[in-house]
Motif scaffolding. Structure first.
Motif, short mmCIF file in Angstrom:
data_model
loop_
_atom_site.label_atom_id
_atom_site.label_comp_id
_atom_site.label_asym_id
_atom_site.label_seq_id
_atom_site.Cartn_x
_atom_site.Cartn_y
_atom_site.Cartn_z
N MET A 190 2.61 7.15 -2.88
CA MET A 190 2.51 6.43 -1.60
C MET A 190 3.89 5.85 -1.31
N SER A 191 4.56 6.32 -0.25
CA SER A 191 5.95 5.87 0.01
C SER A 191 5.93 4.41 0.47
N VAL A 192 5.69 4.17 1.76
CA VAL A 192 5.65 2.76 2.20
C VAL A 192 4.20 2.29 2.13
N ARG A 193 3.96 1.30 1.24
CA ARG A 193 2.57 0.88 1.04
C ARG A 193 2.06 0.10 2.25
N PRO A 194 0.83 0.43 2.74
CA PRO A 194 0.24 -0.42 3.80
C PRO A 194 -0.02 -1.81 3.22
N LEU A 195 -0.44 -2.74 4.07
CA LEU A 195 -0.59 -4.13 3.65
C LEU A 195 -2.06 -4.49 3.52
N LEU A 196 -2.39 -5.12 2.40
CA LEU A 196 -3.78 -5.55 2.19
C LEU A 196 -3.99 -6.92 2.83
N GLN B 30 -9.27 -7.65 1.90
CA GLN B 30 -9.05 -6.38 1.18
C GLN B 30 -8.53 -6.64 -0.24
N SER B 31 -7.70 -7.67 -0.38
CA SER B 31 -7.20 -8.02 -1.72
C SER B 31 -8.36 -8.39 -2.62
N ARG B 32 -9.30 -9.14 -2.05
CA ARG B 32 -10.47 -9.54 -2.86
C ARG B 32 -11.35 -8.33 -3.17
N ALA B 33 -11.38 -7.36 -2.22
CA ALA B 33 -12.16 -6.13 -2.47
C ALA B 33 -11.53 -5.33 -3.60
N VAL B 34 -10.20 -5.33 -3.66
CA VAL B 34 -9.50 -4.63 -4.75
C VAL B 34 -9.90 -5.22 -6.09
N ASP B 35 -9.90 -6.55 -6.17
CA ASP B 35 -10.26 -7.21 -7.43
C ASP B 35 -11.69 -6.86 -7.84
N THR B 36 -12.61 -6.86 -6.86
CA THR B 36 -14.02 -6.58 -7.16
C THR B 36 -14.21 -5.12 -7.58
N LEU B 37 -13.64 -4.18 -6.78
CA LEU B 37 -13.79 -2.75 -7.09
C LEU B 37 -13.14 -2.41 -8.43
N ALA B 38 -12.00 -3.06 -8.70
CA ALA B 38 -11.29 -2.78 -9.97
C ALA B 38 -12.24 -3.01 -11.14
N ALA B 39 -13.01 -4.08 -11.04
CA ALA B 39 -13.94 -4.42 -12.14
C ALA B 39 -15.19 -3.54 -12.07
N GLU B 40 -15.80 -3.46 -10.88
CA GLU B 40 -17.13 -2.84 -10.79
C GLU B 40 -17.10 -1.32 -10.75
N LYS B 41 -16.08 -0.72 -10.10
CA LYS B 41 -16.09 0.75 -9.98
C LYS B 41 -15.06 1.40 -10.90
N PHE C 275 0.53 -9.75 -5.21
CA PHE C 275 -0.04 -8.67 -6.01
C PHE C 275 -0.49 -7.47 -5.19
N VAL C 276 -0.20 -6.29 -5.75
CA VAL C 276 -0.62 -4.98 -5.25
C VAL C 276 0.16 -4.54 -4.00
N THR C 277 0.10 -5.32 -2.93
CA THR C 277 0.94 -5.03 -1.75
C THR C 277 1.38 -6.37 -1.15
N VAL D 81 10.02 -11.97 -0.72
CA VAL D 81 8.73 -11.46 -1.20
C VAL D 81 8.93 -10.36 -2.23
N HIS D 82 8.29 -10.50 -3.39
CA HIS D 82 8.31 -9.45 -4.42
C HIS D 82 6.87 -9.00 -4.66
N VAL D 83 6.64 -7.68 -4.68
CA VAL D 83 5.30 -7.15 -4.97
C VAL D 83 5.20 -6.86 -6.46
N VAL D 84 4.14 -7.40 -7.08
CA VAL D 84 3.91 -7.18 -8.52
C VAL D 84 2.68 -6.29 -8.68
N ASP D 85 2.83 -5.15 -9.38
CA ASP D 85 1.68 -4.28 -9.64
C ASP D 85 0.81 -4.90 -10.74
#
Ligand SMILES: NC(=O)C1=CN([C@@H]2O[C@H](COP(=O)(O)OP(=O)(O)OC[C@H]3O[C@@H](n4cnc5c(N)ncnc54)[C@H](O)[C@@H]3O)[C@@H](O)[C@H]2O)[C@@H](O)CC1
Ligand SMILES: [K+]
Length: 224
Positions: free
Chosen positions: A1-7, A11-22, A188-190, A207-211
């Protein structure tokens, strides 16, 4: 993914939930990656000592991980805790227990009267970390976090915000009263939609993005 879209915040909270559940990634692994990445970003700026201000949720949890990694790197750290110990839960509690067992100094700043030492520590601090409010914020900052934000902004310390400068609406870039004025933000993430808005610049700083280890497939799913 070249230029990352913005969460967005949601959506950030959805990432945290999906990361755990799915995607079966325990939250405490995401928190470790978030905290370690943030600590390494700050360490590169050669901090003399760091005062880490922690709120009641997982944003505070990141602060405990950062404290452990900076301590390991030989940086003097003190935690200022802006909630009662009893309120800490989940992944944040795991990391709180670790730093408690490791003997890292913790100032109880939850009750006003216990907070005199916060002003003293703040005046000595080279860097302050804002790990008070992240994506779980639902309204303008309440006490005692609101007063802490005002004192931090009035101090001479440099400030690093974790994920979101406490008080800032990360989707619109609009500050609330009060909002942390950070020299730089580790998010975080984006990056977030609001961080590019003119209104946000004096709050986010650089701003620094941390994976945090979330798979590309998860990002594609949330950003679809
Ligand atoms: N697995 C995860 O969920 C991960 C979360 N991470 C961190 O966790 C954060 C989200 O954590 P949480 O969902 O616990 O939420 P927060 O840590 O943002 O805190 C919200 C808590 O603060 C209180 N609060 C809400 N609005 C307030 C206000 N206006 N004034 C004072 N207190 C207020 C509430 O009790 C709420 O539980 C992210 O921003 C990020 O920093 C990262 O560690 C990455 C992994
Ligand atoms: K924060």
């Amino acid at each position: 993914m070249s230029v990352r879209p913005l969460l967005t915040r949601e959506q950030s909270r959805a990432v945290d939930t999906l990361a755990a559940e799915k995607y079966h990634i325990p939250g405490v692994i995401l928190m470790e990656n978030a905290g370690r990445g943030s600590a390494e970003l700050l360490f590169a700026r050669k901090p003399a000592n760091v005062l880490i201000c922690c709120g009641p949720g997982n944003n505070g949890g990141d602060g405990y991980v950062i404290a452990r990694h900076l301590d390991l790197l030989g940086v003097p750290v003190i935690i200022a805790l802006f909630c009662s110990r009893e309120r800490i839960q989940g992944d944040a509690l795991i990391n709180f227990k670790i730093i408690e067992a490791a003997g890292i100094e913790i100032l109880d700043c939850a009750a006003e009267h216990l907070c005199e030492s916060f002003a003293a520590q703040l005046s000595q601090a080279d860097w302050v970390i804002d790990a008070m409010l992240g994506t779980g914020v639902t309204s303008p900052p309440r006490e005692p976090i609101a007063s802490a934000i005002g004192q931090i902004n009035a101090s001479k310390a440099q400030v690093m915000a974790i994920d979101i400068p406490s008080g800032l609406d990360c989707d619109t870039g609009q500050p609330n009263a009060p909002t942390i004025e950070a020299d730089f933000t580790a998010t975080f993430v984006t990056s977030k939609p609001g961080y590019q808005k003119p209104a946000a610049q004096s709050y986010v700083g650089e701003v620094h993005v941390v994976d945090i280890g979330t798979p590309q497939a998860l990002l594609r799913e949330v950003l679809r």
